[in-house]
Write a protein that holds these residues in place. Sequence first.
Motif, PDB file in Angstrom:
ATOM      1  N   GLY A 167       9.961  18.245   0.455  1.00 62.07           N
ATOM      2  CA  GLY A 167       9.329  17.139  -0.245  1.00 62.07           C
ATOM      3  C   GLY A 167      10.283  16.036  -0.651  1.00 62.07           C
ATOM      4  O   GLY A 167       9.838  14.933  -0.994  1.00 62.07           O
ATOM      5  N   LEU A 168      11.582  16.279  -0.622  1.00 62.06           N
ATOM      6  CA  LEU A 168      12.544  15.219  -0.947  1.00 62.06           C
ATOM      7  C   LEU A 168      12.410  14.039   0.006  1.00 62.06           C
ATOM      8  O   LEU A 168      12.611  12.884  -0.387  1.00 62.06           O
ATOM      9  N   THR A 169      12.063  14.320   1.252  1.00 67.37           N
ATOM     10  CA  THR A 169      11.856  13.236   2.224  1.00 67.37           C
ATOM     11  C   THR A 169      10.758  12.293   1.751  1.00 67.37           C
ATOM     12  O   THR A 169      10.918  11.067   1.734  1.00 67.37           O
ATOM     13  N   ALA A 170       9.607  12.845   1.362  1.00 66.96           N
ATOM     14  CA  ALA A 170       8.489  12.030   0.896  1.00 66.96           C
ATOM     15  C   ALA A 170       8.832  11.304  -0.407  1.00 66.96           C
ATOM     16  O   ALA A 170       8.411  10.166  -0.620  1.00 66.96           O
ATOM     17  N   MET A 171       9.612  11.942  -1.274  1.00 69.90           N
ATOM     18  CA  MET A 171       9.976  11.318  -2.538  1.00 69.90           C
ATOM     19  C   MET A 171      10.881  10.114  -2.313  1.00 69.90           C
ATOM     20  O   MET A 171      10.717   9.078  -2.970  1.00 69.90           O
ATOM     21  N   TRP A 172      11.837  10.220  -1.394  1.00 67.31           N
ATOM     22  CA  TRP A 172      12.681   9.067  -1.078  1.00 67.31           C
ATOM     23  C   TRP A 172      11.849   7.942  -0.472  1.00 67.31           C
ATOM     24  O   TRP A 172      12.072   6.758  -0.766  1.00 67.31           O
ATOM     25  N   THR A 173      10.882   8.288   0.356  1.00 66.72           N
ATOM     26  CA  THR A 173       9.989   7.269   0.919  1.00 66.72           C
ATOM     27  C   THR A 173       9.209   6.571  -0.189  1.00 66.72           C
ATOM     28  O   THR A 173       9.050   5.342  -0.177  1.00 66.72           O
ATOM     29  N   GLY A 174       8.727   7.349  -1.159  1.00 66.15           N
ATOM     30  CA  GLY A 174       8.011   6.767  -2.286  1.00 66.15           C
ATOM     31  C   GLY A 174       8.870   5.811  -3.087  1.00 66.15           C
ATOM     32  O   GLY A 174       8.404   4.745  -3.517  1.00 66.15           O
ATOM     33  N   LEU A 175      10.127   6.146  -3.290  1.00 66.02           N
ATOM     34  CA  LEU A 175      11.034   5.257  -4.019  1.00 66.02           C
ATOM     35  C   LEU A 175      11.261   3.951  -3.254  1.00 66.02           C
ATOM     36  O   LEU A 175      11.365   2.874  -3.856  1.00 66.02           O
ATOM     37  N   CYS A 176      11.324   4.030  -1.931  1.00 65.37           N
ATOM     38  CA  CYS A 176      11.464   2.812  -1.128  1.00 65.37           C
ATOM     39  C   CYS A 176      10.230   1.916  -1.280  1.00 65.37           C
ATOM     40  O   CYS A 176      10.347   0.685  -1.383  1.00 65.37           O
ATOM     41  N   PHE A 177       9.043   2.508  -1.293  1.00 63.66           N
ATOM     42  CA  PHE A 177       7.821   1.721  -1.503  1.00 63.66           C
ATOM     43  C   PHE A 177       7.820   1.082  -2.893  1.00 63.66           C
ATOM     44  O   PHE A 177       7.339  -0.048  -3.063  1.00 63.66           O
ATOM     45  N   PHE A 178       8.354   1.778  -3.880  1.00 64.13           N
ATOM     46  CA  PHE A 178       8.431   1.214  -5.232  1.00 64.13           C
ATOM     47  C   PHE A 178       9.318  -0.035  -5.242  1.00 64.13           C
ATOM     48  O   PHE A 178       8.960  -1.051  -5.860  1.00 64.13           O
ATOM     49  N   ILE A 179      10.444   0.010  -4.565  1.00 62.67           N
ATOM     50  CA  ILE A 179      11.324  -1.162  -4.487  1.00 62.67           C
ATOM     51  C   ILE A 179      10.612  -2.318  -3.784  1.00 62.67           C
ATOM     52  O   ILE A 179      10.781  -3.493  -4.154  1.00 62.67           O
ATOM     53  N   ALA A 180       9.781  -1.997  -2.786  1.00 66.12           N
ATOM     54  CA  ALA A 180       9.071  -3.032  -2.030  1.00 66.12           C
ATOM     55  C   ALA A 180       8.080  -3.812  -2.894  1.00 66.12           C
ATOM     56  O   ALA A 180       7.705  -4.945  -2.541  1.00 66.12           O
ATOM     57  N   ILE A 181       7.655  -3.232  -4.016  1.00 66.48           N
ATOM     58  CA  ILE A 181       6.719  -3.930  -4.901  1.00 66.48           C
ATOM     59  C   ILE A 181       7.279  -5.279  -5.333  1.00 66.48           C
ATOM     60  O   ILE A 181       6.537  -6.260  -5.486  1.00 66.48           O
ATOM     61  N   PHE A 182       8.590  -5.354  -5.509  1.00 64.15           N
ATOM     62  CA  PHE A 182       9.213  -6.561  -6.047  1.00 64.15           C
ATOM     63  C   PHE A 182       9.536  -7.589  -4.962  1.00 64.15           C
ATOM     64  O   PHE A 182      10.128  -8.631  -5.253  1.00 64.15           O
ATOM     65  N   PHE A 183       9.139  -7.306  -3.722  1.00 63.29           N
ATOM     66  CA  PHE A 183       9.315  -8.267  -2.640  1.00 63.29           C
ATOM     67  C   PHE A 183       7.960  -8.695  -2.086  1.00 63.29           C
ATOM     68  O   PHE A 183       7.813  -8.966  -0.897  1.00 63.29           O
ATOM     69  N   ALA A 184       6.975  -8.809  -2.970  1.00 68.20           N
ATOM     70  CA  ALA A 184       5.617  -9.184  -2.578  1.00 68.20           C
ATOM     71  C   ALA A 184       5.564 -10.534  -1.861  1.00 68.20           C
ATOM     72  O   ALA A 184       4.810 -10.684  -0.888  1.00 68.20           O
ATOM     73  N   PRO A 185       6.323 -11.568  -2.275  1.00 69.46           N
ATOM     74  CA  PRO A 185       6.256 -12.846  -1.556  1.00 69.46           C
ATOM     75  C   PRO A 185       6.619 -12.739  -0.081  1.00 69.46           C
ATOM     76  O   PRO A 185       6.069 -13.470   0.753  1.00 69.46           O
ATOM     77  N   ILE A 186       7.531 -11.844   0.257  1.00 71.72           N
ATOM     78  CA  ILE A 186       7.916 -11.675   1.661  1.00 71.72           C
ATOM     79  C   ILE A 186       6.803 -10.996   2.444  1.00 71.72           C
ATOM     80  O   ILE A 186       6.384 -11.465   3.515  1.00 71.72           O
ATOM     81  N   PHE A 187       6.289  -9.890   1.905  1.00 71.32           N
ATOM     82  CA  PHE A 187       5.249  -9.151   2.612  1.00 71.32           C
ATOM     83  C   PHE A 187       3.952  -9.948   2.706  1.00 71.32           C
ATOM     84  O   PHE A 187       3.194  -9.801   3.663  1.00 71.32           O
ATOM     85  N   ALA A 188       3.675 -10.807   1.709  1.00 73.54           N
ATOM     86  CA  ALA A 188       2.457 -11.613   1.728  1.00 73.54           C
ATOM     87  C   ALA A 188       2.534 -12.756   2.727  1.00 73.54           C
ATOM     88  O   ALA A 188       1.510 -13.385   3.025  1.00 73.54           O
ATOM     89  N   SER A 189       3.706 -13.054   3.244  1.00 80.53           N
ATOM     90  CA  SER A 189       3.896 -14.190   4.148  1.00 80.53           C
ATOM     91  C   SER A 189       4.034 -13.764   5.601  1.00 80.53           C
ATOM     92  O   SER A 189       4.531 -14.531   6.429  1.00 80.53           O
TER      93      SER A 189
END
Length: 581
Positions: A398-420
């Motif tokens: 499950g550590l694999t999935a947890m690291w993936t989840g942390l990466c998605f959390f960081i992505a929250i703060f780059f919404a302007p990039i993903f929205a464009s």
Amino acid sequence: MGWVHNANQKIAASAVGRWFKLEGSGHPKERKGSHFFTEFRAGLATFFAMAYIIAVNASIVADSGGTCVCDGPNLCVEDQDYLICTQEIKRDLITATAAISAFASFFMGLFSNLPVALAPGMGLNAYFAYSVVGFHGSGSVPYQVALTAIFVEGWIFFALALFGMRQWLARIIPRTIKLATSVGIGLFLTLIGLTYSEGIGLIVGANATPVELAGCKVRNEDGLCDNSTKMRNPQMWIGIFCGGVFTAILMMYRVKGAIIAGIILVSIISWPRGTEVTYFPYTPVGDNSFDFFKKVVDFHEIKRTLNVQEWSVGGYGGQFGLALITFLYVDILDCTGTLYSMANFAGLVDPETHDFEGSTAAFMVDSVSISIGAIFGTPPVTAFVESGAGIGEGGKTGLTAMWTGLCFFIAIFFAPIFASIPPWATGCVLILVGSMMVQAVTEINWDYMGDSIPAFATIFLMPFTYSIADGLIGGICLYILINTLVWIIEKASGGRLVPMNKDKKDPWTYKIKGGLLPPWMSRLAKGRKDFWRDDTASDSEPERVHESIEAKTSESGKEVDVETPAHEKETLAHKKPAEMA
């Protein structure tokens, strides 16, 4: 690197290592080859393989219009105020998608100890946006009511998972329909990727024919392309070559993050203003999008899609029920099938019961995530086959999935990039995902028409009716009708009238090997005080075999050559492909 090896050993010997059954933890069921830093690398691989979902899911669901109200003609496709509103919906969904993916993946890893990440599902989001709510709200159920159906579905799933019914429901669906569902959704996604609303704009709905070739930048009053302008849209060609061909080449050479690399390349080409392929034209919508894009790093608060469920569903009756049942059924097939395939790839499936470690916890985390995602405004959350990228990198816990989840959390703060990210950047991604999903067509039983005809109906109805629900209903009803009539004729004729190749029919049964009850209930029935735990040695057949042999050895006072039990050999055989990958 000695420090990495030493750190892996120390972490494995800690409580963390024992919880996740890392190699060297001393746990009776430690997973050979699992190490902390290997799990970290696997988590990054999984994130880069599925990071495209942030942009793609937001774009697809935003096509429904969300909570925006369309009062104009032609579905408000030229209404600047409405389009600005849908831009806000898309930004909300960027944050919502990243947030629910972070939450679901992290807790999937923590509680089920599986290397499988979760996010809003491809196919399910298309059904939500284009079949249930409809493009710009043209469907039979409003956005708020559809979210209510998803919220309710999540808690129904929770009950099914808790009492073991989810596993049973998934297994009574005929194998041929399961495979056809994957193929049909793949073709459905391909069709979406070819259109203007969420793709490269290669085809468009027509009058004389159902569809026709498009590829123009500006369409006429009928929404079609003039013959002189077809196939001349530079945005479409950028999407085909940089988002499609380039990504396909990277995937062929097994480059990690190939899909996200193609999306990034097309997006970078499309961001400069004043070009023929820009995503930010000098219009009110373009200006609004560019102002948000310039922030780069920003936490976008969810304003328009958060907690907007509508509980007055009486006026939608049958349509609400149809959406609820379809979400329920498709998610049973989608998530359950993906979890089983990923668990098998990681070597975690019991060959006797066909169950995998942490299955009940995995299903429960998925179901709770579905309901929380509905509060955020997203379609149902499900397991992703892209988790195979992390498993191929060596992820086993499950550590694999947890690291993936942390990466998605960081992505929250780059919404302007993903929205464009423009639709022609994600259109070919949908086509490539569709091409991977239709590979299951080779596994369908084409030798017996009682299996092949319902499967084919399921496949073609999904894209041609532009509805996953219609495809599922048509395929299941046809399967029941054909095979029931065959059974009646066979019984009435005393077994003399039998269809050609009847002996090649896929077997079907409602029975489950290992019993209907989930493992925790079986342990509770046996009087186990720690019935909630499925990671003890007493649950392992190999351990019981060894204990039995040791007991016989102590009684006779003679040494016995203890061979590896057959159960353990089969498990090791399942592990080999994952380790080789």
